[in-house]
Design a protein around this motif. Structure first.
Motif, short mmCIF file in Angstrom:
data_model
loop_
_atom_site.label_atom_id
_atom_site.label_comp_id
_atom_site.label_asym_id
_atom_site.label_seq_id
_atom_site.Cartn_x
_atom_site.Cartn_y
_atom_site.Cartn_z
N ARG A 1 15.07 -26.36 45.38
CA ARG A 1 14.09 -26.23 46.44
C ARG A 1 13.79 -27.58 47.08
NH1 ARG A 1 10.95 -21.89 47.58
NH2 ARG A 1 10.60 -23.23 49.38
N LEU B 1 16.55 -28.45 49.43
CA LEU B 1 16.42 -27.68 50.66
C LEU B 1 15.35 -28.28 51.56
CD1 LEU B 1 17.22 -25.11 52.23
CD2 LEU B 1 15.47 -23.89 50.93
N ARG B 2 14.22 -28.64 50.97
CA ARG B 2 13.13 -29.22 51.75
C ARG B 2 13.55 -30.56 52.34
NH1 ARG B 2 9.69 -29.23 47.89
NH2 ARG B 2 9.28 -27.03 48.20
N ASP C 1 13.07 -24.87 55.53
CA ASP C 1 12.42 -24.58 54.26
C ASP C 1 11.13 -23.78 54.49
OD1 ASP C 1 11.86 -24.96 51.33
OD2 ASP C 1 10.19 -26.12 52.11
N ALA D 1 18.56 -18.94 51.38
CA ALA D 1 18.46 -20.31 50.89
C ALA D 1 19.79 -20.83 50.36
CB ALA D 1 17.39 -20.40 49.80
#
Length: 357
Positions: free
Chosen positions: A20, A23-24, A31, A46
């Motif tokens: 995560r 991704l951010r 995101d 995602a």
């Protein structure tokens, strides 16, 4: 960034906290969209995005020889297409990605390349139908990336025709709109007010518009890197060629860039039309979270396009991006409007620069 109230609700993307964070790091705005999606859609979207972003990084790392980039992208394409990752392929990917990671000046891109060997197996965590959808969209994207690397060798090169441009924007982004729509149809029966065929058409247009926006925004840096996405047949109508355009962008020569004004305006309006179709797509969605997640990139795109319109062709000499404080304002406005279709439509018009008085 402080989130708007409707983002505080916990969601799960099927990714670890580390994934995560990756991704951010590589796309804060995307995101946000994923966090807003219904839970069933989060994992395939995602995972597909992380893998697509990794292949894009490989294709764009021009500091490394073309043959090395083609070798790794070809290996990644084969592994993504296969239901199983062989041990030898995993070792080869790990070895090759380290050289690419070392060449990344952006810390988030570098972290993504380091983590790629752990990201590749995520695809196998999805159910078979979603795996097939992710593999299909990634096959379109990587085909476009392969063609890009072959097309843009040493020196300055340009697309030849509008048809080539349309095919490219479909490969790397229009196909993503179709992918998103296919997932919605599979996991969220009755998700839209429109027929599925119309949603596929609008989704395709939406993705292609976002890619055209990227091309507009990044035109100056692309020209400096030897890539001209303005087709030669289009430039010729203004008496320009790729070399003249690149020189004008490099030297910030206003009179030379001024010759681009009519074509630039046409590009802006074409992209605006595609983003408007993207808003029609979002407004047709019934689930609130899905509607907001789909509207967010169209709204950010509308504001970015308005900034590009204001800058005119001189945007080729600037770095134009929606400021973070404006993104925060946008999220709060979406929350205050409770994600209603009317509120989102008004926001789109406002961010596009239309007078609502």
């Amino acid at each position: 960034m402080q989130s708007a109230p409707f983002i505080h609700r916990s969601t799960r993307s099927g990714l670890s906290p580390e994934h995560r964070q990756l991704l951010r790091g590589v796309s804060r705005s995307f995101d946000l969209s994923i966090r807003l999606l219904p839970a069933k859609l989060q994992a395939p979207v995602a995972i597909g995005y992380l893998l697509a972003r990794a292949t894009d990084t490989v294709a764009d790392t021009t500091a490394l020889p073309l043959a090395e980039r083609q070798e790794l992208l070809e290996l990644m394409t084969r592994v993504i297409a296969s239901p199983d990752i062989e041990a030898e392929q995993a070792r080869e990917i790990k070895q090759l990605t380290q050289a690419f990671a070392a060449q990344q000046t952006d810390s988030n891109e570098r972290a993504l390349m380091h983590a790629l060997p752990q990201c590749m197996p995520l695809l196998q965590t999805l159910d078979e139908a979603d795996q097939a959808s992710v593999r299909l969209v990634l096959s379109h994207i990587t085909q476009g990336q392969h063609q890009d690397m072959a097309r843009f060798g040493p020196g300055l090169h340009a697309l030849n025709t509008q048809t080539e441009l349309d095919h490219y924007t479909w490969q790397v982004a229009g196909s993503v709109g179709e992918f998103w729509t296919e997932l919605c149809g599979r996991h969220l029966p009755g998700y839209t007010l429109l027929a599925q065929d119309e949603m596929l058409r609008l989704g395709r247009r939406f993705g292609m518009g976002l890619q055209r926006l990227n091309i507009l925004r990044d035109a100056g840096s692309d020209l400096a890197a030897g890539r001209c996405y303005w087709p030669l047949e289009t430039l010729s109508t203004a008496g320009l060629n790729a070399e003249q355009l690149a020189n004008a962008a490099k030297t910030a020569h206003a009179s030379s860039l001024q010759a681009l004004t009519p074509l630039y305006a046409q590009w802006i309006e074409h992209t605006q039309s595609q983003l408007a179709d993207g808003m029609r797509y979002a407004l047709a969605l019934k689930p609130l979270r899905l509607r907001v997640a789909s509207a967010l990139p169209a709204l950010i795109g509308a504001r970015t396009l308005a900034m590009l319109r204001q800058a005119g062709p001189m945007a080729l000499t600037q770095h134009i991006k929606m400021p973070r404080h404006e993104v925060r304002w946008l999220l709060w406005q979406m929350a205050l409007g409770r994600g209603s279709a009317g509120a989102l439509e008004r926001l789109f018009k406002k961010l596009s620069g239309h007078d609502l008085a």
